[in-house]
Design an enzyme around this catalytic site. Sequence first.
Site, PDB file in Angstrom:
ATOM      1  CB  VAL A  58      -0.949  -0.002   1.213  1.00 25.04           C
ATOM      2  CG1 VAL A  58      -1.841   1.238   1.187  1.00 25.04           C
ATOM      3  CG2 VAL A  58      -1.812  -1.262   1.220  1.00 25.04           C
ATOM      4  CE1 TYR A  59       5.385   5.494   3.055  1.00 26.91           C
ATOM      5  CE2 TYR A  59       7.034   4.119   1.993  1.00 26.91           C
ATOM      6  CZ  TYR A  59       6.681   5.306   2.607  1.00 26.91           C
ATOM      7  OH  TYR A  59       7.610   6.296   2.769  1.00 26.91           O
ATOM      8  CG  ASN A  60       6.853   0.514  -1.732  1.00 22.09           C
ATOM      9  OD1 ASN A  60       7.152   1.342  -0.883  1.00 22.09           O
ATOM     10  ND2 ASN A  60       7.592  -0.554  -1.972  1.00 22.09           N
TER      11      ASN A  60
END
Length: 290
Positions: free
Chosen positions: A184-186
């Site tokens: 999700v972060y990337n």
Amino acid sequence: MDPREQDVAEVMGFDRLPTHIVDKRVADLLDLSGKKAIVTGAGGDGLGQAIANRLGGCGADVALIGRTFEKVERRAKEVEQRWGVKAVPILADLSDWDQVHRAVRESHDALGGLDIMVNNPVMVHAGPFEAFTKAQIDMTVHGSLTMLMYCAHAALEYLLPQGSGKIINIGAVGGRIQQRGLVVYNSCKAGVVGFTRNLAHEMAPRGVNVLGVAPGIMIKPDMRQRILDPQSDQDFAARNAIMEAITTQVQLGRVSLPEEVANMVAYLASEAADYMCGQTIDVAGGQWMN
């Protein structure tokens, strides 16, 4: 002058070339004296405070925005005492649209203007994607991408009317590579790269330049201690992931200090980088997927 020659000169932008820089040293171009800057996420021990210090060290007056007033107040005092510039602490929850716009307005009024907006989001959740809850997905997307858009929107209320200024978005090298546990972060950081490129395309003709910086593995003091002396399964997992990345992906073979990333932010904020537009620059020790 022949009209056709005049058209060529206009298209080429000859009248807008910064010829005054020719006889200057690069060090002179890095001087930000008189500039007014905002840095978000600036109250902790990580990148935000390092950026505020670098901009202050280059002569800029700085507003530091954060969710805990005592922290940004302490950091603002450090910037003022160290560099002799004006530094003001501003309290805001950057996940709230109205608070973001209020904080940027207060920063602009306290500094007497705005030239540089550094969007440094600080919220992240890591772990296997299938284990994420809706709340964790929402928090990560909001904290890693949406808040950055809020801050850029608020800054443009001042930068567009004056027809000048820079917005510098903090992404991550993870936005260009794949990493387990950071789906999700990337993905959001890939969105930051796209947002930077597209916002630059829209704003450059109106005098506002948009750029980005993508850090790699930065180590704050508390994180360094947890890696050296892990106290939980999460600490052990983080240490193993970082060690694997350092040995297999990072060409320089070490982690970075936040100040090393802040160096690039200060450069992009300066006149030395005025012919850069829309790029997101990796400062990650050559990190790539093997």
